[in-house]
Write a protein that holds these residues in place. Structure first.
Motif, mmCIF file in Angstrom:
data_model
loop_
_atom_site.group_PDB
_atom_site.id
_atom_site.type_symbol
_atom_site.label_atom_id
_atom_site.label_comp_id
_atom_site.label_asym_id
_atom_site.label_seq_id
_atom_site.Cartn_x
_atom_site.Cartn_y
_atom_site.Cartn_z
ATOM 1 N N ILE A 1 14.406 -33.681 7.391
ATOM 2 C CA ILE A 1 14.948 -32.357 7.651
ATOM 3 C C ILE A 1 13.820 -31.455 8.148
ATOM 4 N N ALA A 2 14.065 -30.796 9.276
ATOM 5 C CA ALA A 2 13.117 -29.821 9.814
ATOM 6 C C ALA A 2 13.861 -28.513 10.038
ATOM 7 N N PHE A 3 13.160 -27.413 9.833
ATOM 8 C CA PHE A 3 13.791 -26.110 10.008
ATOM 9 C C PHE A 3 12.754 -25.097 10.473
ATOM 10 N N GLN A 4 13.274 -23.978 10.968
ATOM 11 C CA GLN A 4 12.414 -22.914 11.483
ATOM 12 C C GLN A 4 12.871 -21.577 10.927
ATOM 13 N N LEU A 5 11.904 -20.743 10.597
ATOM 14 C CA LEU A 5 12.149 -19.378 10.134
ATOM 15 C C LEU A 5 11.116 -18.473 10.789
ATOM 16 N N VAL B 1 2.328 -12.013 7.131
ATOM 17 C CA VAL B 1 1.915 -13.415 7.117
ATOM 18 C C VAL B 1 0.874 -13.682 6.033
ATOM 19 N N ASP B 2 -0.140 -12.845 5.925
ATOM 20 C CA ASP B 2 -1.195 -13.081 4.928
ATOM 21 C C ASP B 2 -0.632 -13.095 3.512
ATOM 22 N N GLU B 3 0.275 -12.186 3.204
ATOM 23 C CA GLU B 3 0.883 -12.145 1.872
ATOM 24 C C GLU B 3 1.781 -13.358 1.654
ATOM 25 N N TYR B 4 2.487 -13.795 2.688
ATOM 26 C CA TYR B 4 3.323 -14.991 2.580
ATOM 27 C C TYR B 4 2.464 -16.199 2.214
ATOM 28 N N VAL B 5 1.345 -16.361 2.905
ATOM 29 C CA VAL B 5 0.430 -17.471 2.621
ATOM 30 C C VAL B 5 -0.105 -17.353 1.196
ATOM 31 N N ALA B 6 -0.485 -16.148 0.783
ATOM 32 C CA ALA B 6 -1.011 -15.941 -0.572
ATOM 33 C C ALA B 6 0.015 -16.349 -1.629
ATOM 34 N N ASN C 1 7.760 -35.031 0.392
ATOM 35 C CA ASN C 1 6.983 -34.866 1.633
ATOM 36 C C ASN C 1 7.301 -33.519 2.281
ATOM 37 N N TYR C 2 7.372 -32.496 1.459
ATOM 38 C CA TYR C 2 7.747 -31.153 1.903
ATOM 39 C C TYR C 2 6.497 -30.415 2.374
ATOM 40 N N SER C 3 6.544 -29.910 3.585
ATOM 41 C CA SER C 3 5.429 -29.143 4.146
ATOM 42 C C SER C 3 5.960 -27.941 4.904
ATOM 43 N N LEU C 4 5.158 -26.891 4.921
ATOM 44 C CA LEU C 4 5.411 -25.719 5.754
ATOM 45 C C LEU C 4 4.221 -25.552 6.688
ATOM 46 N N PHE C 5 4.509 -25.220 7.937
ATOM 47 C CA PHE C 5 3.473 -25.009 8.946
ATOM 48 C C PHE C 5 3.689 -23.637 9.550
ATOM 49 N N LEU C 6 2.607 -22.891 9.693
ATOM 50 C CA LEU C 6 2.688 -21.536 10.215
ATOM 51 C C LEU C 6 2.142 -21.498 11.636
ATOM 52 N N GLY C 7 2.958 -20.963 12.550
ATOM 53 C CA GLY C 7 2.554 -20.844 13.945
ATOM 54 C C GLY C 7 2.224 -19.404 14.296
ATOM 55 N N GLU C 8 1.900 -19.222 15.533
ATOM 56 C CA GLU C 8 1.541 -17.919 16.064
ATOM 57 C C GLU C 8 2.677 -16.915 15.864
ATOM 58 N N GLY C 9 2.313 -15.692 15.508
ATOM 59 C CA GLY C 9 3.284 -14.618 15.388
ATOM 60 C C GLY C 9 4.229 -14.737 14.200
ATOM 61 N N ARG D 1 5.764 -17.603 13.174
ATOM 62 C CA ARG D 1 6.755 -18.674 13.315
ATOM 63 C C ARG D 1 6.474 -19.730 12.250
ATOM 64 N N LEU D 2 7.467 -20.017 11.426
ATOM 65 C CA LEU D 2 7.312 -20.954 10.325
ATOM 66 C C LEU D 2 8.161 -22.192 10.582
ATOM 67 N N PHE D 3 7.547 -23.349 10.444
ATOM 68 C CA PHE D 3 8.231 -24.623 10.605
ATOM 69 C C PHE D 3 8.133 -25.368 9.289
ATOM 70 N N GLY D 4 9.253 -25.884 8.801
ATOM 71 C CA GLY D 4 9.262 -26.646 7.560
ATOM 72 C C GLY D 4 9.804 -28.038 7.775
ATOM 73 N N TYR D 5 9.354 -28.952 6.927
ATOM 74 C CA TYR D 5 9.791 -30.345 7.003
ATOM 75 C C TYR D 5 9.828 -30.919 5.596
ATOM 76 N N TYR D 6 10.872 -31.700 5.320
ATOM 77 C CA TYR D 6 10.919 -32.479 4.082
ATOM 78 C C TYR D 6 11.802 -33.696 4.295
ATOM 79 N N GLU D 7 11.712 -34.610 3.350
ATOM 80 C CA GLU D 7 12.541 -35.801 3.358
ATOM 81 C C GLU D 7 13.351 -35.819 2.072
ATOM 82 N N THR D 8 14.526 -36.414 2.140
ATOM 83 C CA THR D 8 15.398 -36.525 0.975
ATOM 84 C C THR D 8 16.384 -37.664 1.211
#
Length: 114
Positions: free
Chosen positions: A5-9, A16-21, A41-49, A51-58
């Protein structure tokens, strides 16, 4: 069968800094609920501006979603995180934009017999 499963928010760029914190680290009880739901295997990746990309398996995404929807811990986490998302109606774990998988190396290698 494992579902990928992949998703975008979108995170408000100014937040962004507070979200990461807030993810450094995530509440231990929330980590336990994610694992208990069957997500791995859940991960979140932060892009420019922001943009958040998430991925997990289930093995069963609907069961994982149902489990987390009923979890008081997940409800508290999602309420605490709601302020970060742009253009989101409802809980982020239910309203994220799903992404369609168009390529997977393992699957194609397996199919080709390579």
């Amino acid at each position: 069968m494992t579902e990928r499963i992949a998703f975008q928010l979108q995170i408000a760029p100014a937040m962004v800094d507070e979200y990461v914190a807030r993810h450094t680290p995530v509440w231990p009880e929330m980590l336990a609920e994610i694992a208990a739901s069957g997500r791995r295997n859940y991960s979140l990746f932060l892009g420019e501006g922001g943009r958040l990309f998430g991925y997990y398996e289930t093995d069963d995404d609907e069961a994982a979603r149902t489990y987390l929807a009923a979890s008081p811990v997940a409800a508290r986490w999602e309420a605490a995180m709601a302020e970060f998302f742009v253009g989101l109606v409802g809980r982020a774990d239910h309203a994220a934009t799903p992404l369609v998988e168009v390529f997977n190396l393992h699957d194609q290698l397996t199919a080709s017999g390579a």
